[in-house]
Design an enzyme around this catalytic site. Structure first.
Site, mmCIF file in Angstrom:
data_model
loop_
_atom_site.group_PDB
_atom_site.id
_atom_site.type_symbol
_atom_site.label_atom_id
_atom_site.label_comp_id
_atom_site.label_asym_id
_atom_site.label_seq_id
_atom_site.Cartn_x
_atom_site.Cartn_y
_atom_site.Cartn_z
ATOM 1 N N GLY A 162 -42.155 -40.733 -16.259
ATOM 2 C CA GLY A 162 -43.114 -41.287 -15.164
ATOM 3 C C GLY A 162 -43.784 -42.361 -15.126
ATOM 4 O O GLY A 162 -43.363 -43.008 -16.244
ATOM 5 N N GLY A 163 -44.772 -42.527 -14.646
ATOM 6 C CA GLY A 163 -45.604 -44.005 -14.719
ATOM 7 C C GLY A 163 -46.103 -44.059 -16.197
ATOM 8 O O GLY A 163 -46.683 -45.156 -16.542
ATOM 9 N N GLN A 164 -46.465 -42.907 -16.767
ATOM 10 C CA GLN A 164 -47.223 -42.926 -18.110
ATOM 11 C C GLN A 164 -46.349 -42.561 -19.262
ATOM 12 O O GLN A 164 -46.124 -41.419 -19.244
ATOM 13 C CB GLN A 164 -48.349 -42.010 -18.139
ATOM 14 C CG GLN A 164 -49.321 -42.290 -16.886
ATOM 15 C CD GLN A 164 -50.161 -43.458 -16.713
ATOM 16 O OE1 GLN A 164 -50.232 -44.083 -17.902
ATOM 17 N NE2 GLN A 164 -50.845 -43.829 -15.622
ATOM 18 N N GLU B 226 -29.541 -17.500 -13.393
ATOM 19 C CA GLU B 226 -30.425 -18.742 -14.004
ATOM 20 C C GLU B 226 -30.070 -19.870 -14.079
ATOM 21 O O GLU B 226 -30.052 -20.780 -13.657
ATOM 22 C CB GLU B 226 -31.281 -18.227 -15.082
ATOM 23 C CG GLU B 226 -32.227 -18.995 -15.672
ATOM 24 C CD GLU B 226 -33.414 -19.578 -14.956
ATOM 25 O OE1 GLU B 226 -34.016 -18.679 -14.208
ATOM 26 O OE2 GLU B 226 -33.636 -20.905 -14.854
ATOM 27 N N GLN C 298 -34.438 -10.795 -12.145
ATOM 28 C CA GLN C 298 -35.530 -11.639 -12.316
ATOM 29 C C GLN C 298 -35.972 -12.247 -11.244
ATOM 30 O O GLN C 298 -37.362 -12.119 -10.882
ATOM 31 C CB GLN C 298 -35.307 -12.542 -13.337
ATOM 32 C CG GLN C 298 -36.624 -13.140 -13.732
ATOM 33 C CD GLN C 298 -36.634 -14.512 -14.715
ATOM 34 O OE1 GLN C 298 -37.211 -15.402 -14.633
ATOM 35 N NE2 GLN C 298 -35.373 -14.617 -15.670
ATOM 36 N N SER C 299 -35.198 -12.995 -10.176
ATOM 37 C CA SER C 299 -35.765 -13.649 -9.134
ATOM 38 C C SER C 299 -36.515 -13.122 -8.237
ATOM 39 O O SER C 299 -37.606 -13.461 -8.021
ATOM 40 C CB SER C 299 -34.612 -14.546 -8.356
ATOM 41 O OG SER C 299 -33.866 -13.441 -8.012
ATOM 42 N N ASN D 50 -32.655 -9.554 -3.143
ATOM 43 C CA ASN D 50 -31.694 -10.843 -3.770
ATOM 44 C C ASN D 50 -30.264 -10.086 -4.134
ATOM 45 O O ASN D 50 -30.054 -10.271 -5.549
ATOM 46 C CB ASN D 50 -32.441 -11.351 -5.027
ATOM 47 C CG ASN D 50 -32.748 -10.556 -6.057
ATOM 48 O OD1 ASN D 50 -33.347 -9.452 -5.858
ATOM 49 N ND2 ASN D 50 -32.398 -10.964 -7.298
ATOM 50 N N ASP E 139 -34.647 -18.552 -11.619
ATOM 51 C CA ASP E 139 -34.928 -17.348 -11.193
ATOM 52 C C ASP E 139 -36.438 -17.150 -10.677
ATOM 53 O O ASP E 139 -36.609 -16.729 -9.518
ATOM 54 C CB ASP E 139 -34.718 -16.139 -12.372
ATOM 55 C CG ASP E 139 -33.323 -15.866 -12.375
ATOM 56 O OD1 ASP E 139 -32.858 -15.935 -11.320
ATOM 57 O OD2 ASP E 139 -33.013 -15.431 -13.363
ATOM 58 N N LYS F 206 -22.071 -15.418 -6.549
ATOM 59 C CA LYS F 206 -23.083 -14.926 -7.185
ATOM 60 C C LYS F 206 -23.585 -15.934 -8.329
ATOM 61 O O LYS F 206 -22.764 -16.528 -8.654
ATOM 62 C CB LYS F 206 -22.498 -13.684 -8.216
ATOM 63 C CG LYS F 206 -22.108 -12.306 -7.167
ATOM 64 C CD LYS F 206 -21.806 -11.027 -8.081
ATOM 65 C CE LYS F 206 -21.487 -9.969 -7.117
ATOM 66 N NZ LYS F 206 -21.197 -8.720 -7.780
ATOM 67 N N VAL F 207 -25.002 -15.780 -8.574
ATOM 68 C CA VAL F 207 -25.671 -16.811 -9.228
ATOM 69 C C VAL F 207 -26.503 -16.306 -10.016
ATOM 70 O O VAL F 207 -27.441 -15.389 -9.876
ATOM 71 C CB VAL F 207 -26.210 -17.862 -8.340
ATOM 72 C CG1 VAL F 207 -27.000 -18.951 -9.283
ATOM 73 C CG2 VAL F 207 -25.064 -18.864 -7.699
HETATM 74 N N1 COA Z 1 -27.962 2.456 -3.485
HETATM 75 C C1 COA Z 1 -26.677 2.053 -3.320
HETATM 76 N N2 COA Z 1 -26.182 0.986 -3.525
HETATM 77 C C2 COA Z 1 -26.751 -0.055 -3.968
HETATM 78 C C3 COA Z 1 -28.396 0.054 -4.249
HETATM 79 C C4 COA Z 1 -28.917 1.325 -3.646
HETATM 80 N N3 COA Z 1 -30.358 1.557 -3.606
HETATM 81 N N4 COA Z 1 -28.972 -0.862 -4.649
HETATM 82 C C5 COA Z 1 -27.740 -1.801 -4.672
HETATM 83 N N5 COA Z 1 -26.661 -1.293 -4.302
HETATM 84 C C6 COA Z 1 -25.300 -1.914 -4.302
HETATM 85 C C7 COA Z 1 -25.245 -3.128 -3.463
HETATM 86 O O1 COA Z 1 -25.245 -2.543 -2.147
HETATM 87 C C8 COA Z 1 -23.980 -3.642 -3.982
HETATM 88 O O2 COA Z 1 -22.744 -2.854 -3.695
HETATM 89 P P1 COA Z 1 -21.543 -3.708 -2.983
HETATM 90 O O3 COA Z 1 -21.010 -5.091 -3.958
HETATM 91 O O4 COA Z 1 -20.495 -2.593 -2.757
HETATM 92 O O5 COA Z 1 -21.891 -4.280 -1.527
HETATM 93 C C9 COA Z 1 -24.079 -3.300 -5.433
HETATM 94 O O6 COA Z 1 -25.170 -2.412 -5.615
HETATM 95 C C10 COA Z 1 -24.399 -4.525 -6.407
HETATM 96 O O7 COA Z 1 -25.092 -5.562 -6.007
HETATM 97 P P2 COA Z 1 -25.034 -7.012 -6.350
HETATM 98 O O8 COA Z 1 -26.352 -7.491 -5.872
HETATM 99 O O9 COA Z 1 -23.631 -7.469 -6.200
HETATM 100 O O10 COA Z 1 -25.145 -6.773 -8.192
HETATM 101 P P3 COA Z 1 -24.258 -7.459 -9.045
HETATM 102 O O11 COA Z 1 -25.099 -6.980 -10.373
HETATM 103 O O12 COA Z 1 -23.030 -7.464 -9.076
HETATM 104 O O13 COA Z 1 -25.032 -8.974 -9.069
HETATM 105 C C11 COA Z 1 -26.195 -10.908 -9.154
HETATM 106 C C12 COA Z 1 -26.182 -9.466 -9.652
HETATM 107 C C13 COA Z 1 -27.914 -11.477 -9.501
HETATM 108 C C14 COA Z 1 -25.535 -11.889 -9.639
HETATM 109 C C15 COA Z 1 -26.344 -10.976 -7.518
HETATM 110 O O14 COA Z 1 -27.232 -9.951 -6.917
HETATM 111 C C16 COA Z 1 -26.986 -12.261 -6.767
HETATM 112 O O15 COA Z 1 -26.157 -12.981 -6.927
HETATM 113 N N6 COA Z 1 -27.938 -12.425 -6.278
HETATM 114 C C17 COA Z 1 -28.508 -13.298 -5.676
HETATM 115 C C18 COA Z 1 -28.876 -14.477 -6.648
HETATM 116 C C19 COA Z 1 -29.930 -14.105 -7.410
HETATM 117 O O16 COA Z 1 -30.942 -13.588 -6.953
HETATM 118 N N7 COA Z 1 -29.393 -14.390 -8.636
HETATM 119 C C20 COA Z 1 -30.861 -14.140 -9.923
HETATM 120 C C21 COA Z 1 -30.864 -12.852 -10.231
HETATM 121 S S1 COA Z 1 -32.007 -12.967 -11.491
#
Ligand code: COA
Length: 423
Positions: free
Chosen positions: A246-248, A138, A16-17, A95, A167, A135-136
């Site tokens: 707030g003030g109101q 919402e 989403q973010s 992200n 997000d 990892k984070v």
């Molecule tokens: N081709 C090949 N690999 C790809 C790819 C593509 N087109 N796109 C993504 N990948 C891989 C990434 O390189 C990563 O691989 P690695 O772990 O071996 O380095 C893997 O896919 C997963 O990416 P990741 O971002 O770790 O996804 P996740 O599902 O495990 O985590 C989040 C999701 C949102 C928790 C994480 O991305 C995050 O913390 N993001 C930053 C904060 C954020 O935006 N959070 C809110 C999301 S709404």
């Protein structure tokens, strides 16, 4: 012409973010190229599915006006294609979890080498420091950004809010950083790195609660109803229920029908300037001049009693009647609108804030349009792309690969099967 015409965005975002940010850039006219893993795509395509076989609303509502290319960024040929995209684009937005882009071989240093004019924009959960590798999602951000500790009622647990301030809130912050960096690039000729941490964005949106944190040093927060209730304050900004804080002073009050309708409520603000009108309206004209009521500071220890009296009046009216009566008197009130009511509000469709979009897999669906209106850059909301729908056209039109080169790229497994664009 659109505000961001000619700007190409390599959209490496998911969930989403990040997608919130790139959707805004697309609405402002940028060519947003969403890079997705072949055969898989953004995980949200298949989350919260309501129409089997079709992209979910989670995906479609966050990815309008974009093009999709399937590209495996871990495959050698895929990396070469990604390098060409970085050369061609003005902005890269991502992200991923911390370190993911580095692991692919695309550190900020490497990206700058490829294209010194590129703006690289990243969302992470936390900024540099002890939580930088987390990892984070919402609600983690809402909690770590101070919002949850200040939301809810004093006698209940911390609460997260339905508005996705972690997000979508961070996506908005990042978007502002990107257009600001594009503006600076006009003068400097250089790109730069733009970072927005979700904790920081939530904290920014909860700024007034940090204000109150510091005001505590000067004594109790008299605008919080806890003051009138005689409940001592601790050393941290408390949860304030529906107090405006707030003030109101303001509250959510019951309206006619509240017994059966969970949204038969109004917000009601007793703005100082209209206090006398409020007193007349609720049948307490004496409060206009009475000691203990006539000035805002005198009223602060009686907010519960005052709002209970106002509620006796609001309960005789529907939330819309409250609005109809109070608006001409300049008394600030707001009905609690359900998502159903909003989805049925013709006025919001007239302004483009709500839109109806057609989709080849799911038919017509409702979406929230662009909430920012530019008079010289109107937004036309277009459906989200199917996975890999534009792979062929991006390889040929944006990156200039010949048909033979494209066949080689497909054979390498770097991209999915080429698809004809859907209607
Ligand atoms: N081709 C090949 N690999 C790809 C790819 C593509 N087109 N796109 C993504 N990948 C891989 C990434 O390189 C990563 O691989 P690695 O772990 O071996 O380095 C893997 O896919 C997963 O990416 P990741 O971002 O770790 O996804 P996740 O599902 O495990 O985590 C989040 C999701 C949102 C928790 C994480 O991305 C995050 O913390 N993001 C930053 C904060 C954020 O935006 N959070 C809110 C999301 S709404």
């Amino acid at each position: 012409m659109k505000a961001l015409d000619g700007i190409k965005v390599l959209d490496f975002t998911h969930v989403q973010s990040g997608p919130t940010c790139t959707q805004l850039l697309a609405w402002f006219g940028a060519d947003v190229i969403k890079v997705e893993r072949p055969g898989v795509g953004d995980a949200t395509r298949q989350q919260l599915v309501d129409v089997p076989g079709a992209d979910s609303l989670y995906f479609t509502m966050l990815n309008h006006n974009k093009r999709s290319i399937e590209l495996n960024s871990k495959n050698e040929t895929g990396k070469a294609v990604l390098t060409r995209l970085i050369e061609e684009c003005d902005v890269l937005v991502e992200n991923f979890a911390p370190g993911a882009l580095d692991r692919m071989g695309f550190s900020w240093e490497r990206i700058q080498e490829i294209n010194p004019r590129i703006i690289m924009a990243s969302i992470k959960g936390f900024g540099p420091g002890k939580y930088q590798d987390c990892k984070v999602y919402e609600n983690v951000a809402q909690c770590a950004g101070g919002s949850a500790s200040t939301t809810g009622f004093l006698d209940g647990p911390p609460l997260v809010t339905g508005a996705q301030i972690g997000d979508s809130g961070t996506g908005l912050h990042l978007c502002l950083g990107i257009v600001t960096a594009l503006f600076q690039r006009e003068k400097s000729g250089r790109g730069q790195k733009v970072s927005a941490a979700m904790q920081d964005a939530v904290l920014n949106l909860a700024r007034v609660k940090m204000r109150d944190q510091q005001r505590l040093a000067a004594g109790p927060l008299k605008e919080y109803s806890q003051f009138g209730e005689g409940i001592p304050f601790t050393d941290a900004t408390p949860r304030a229920g529906n107090d405006s804080g707030g003030g109101q002073p303001g509250r959510i009050l019951k309206c006619k029908g509240w017994e059966t309708d969970p949204n038969a409520y109004t917000y009601f603000i007793i703005q100082a300037a209209v206090w006398e009108k409020v007193c007349d309206l609720i049948g307490e004209p004496d409060w206009k001049t009475a000691d203990g009521y006539k000035s805002p500071p005198e009223r602060l220890d009686k907010l519960n009693q005052i709002f209970e009296r106002i509620e006796e009046w609001t309960m005789t009216k529907t939330k819309f009647e409250v609005m109809d009566v109070c608006n001409p008197l300049d008394i600030p009130v707001g009905p609690i609108l359900s998502m159903k009511e909003i989805a049925e509000d013709d006025g919001l469709y007239a302004t483009g804030t709500m839109v109806k979009v057609d989709h080849p897999e799911r038919g017509e669906y409702l979406s929230v349009g662009c909430p920012i209106k530019l008079s010289d850059s109107p937004v036309e909301v277009e459906r989200s792309p199917l996975l890999g729908e534009h792979t062929a056209e991006i390889l040929s039109q944006v990156l200039g690969y010949s048909d033979d080169e494209i066949q080689d790229i497909v054979a390498s497994g770097a991209v999915g099967e080429l698809k004809a664009a859907a209607e």
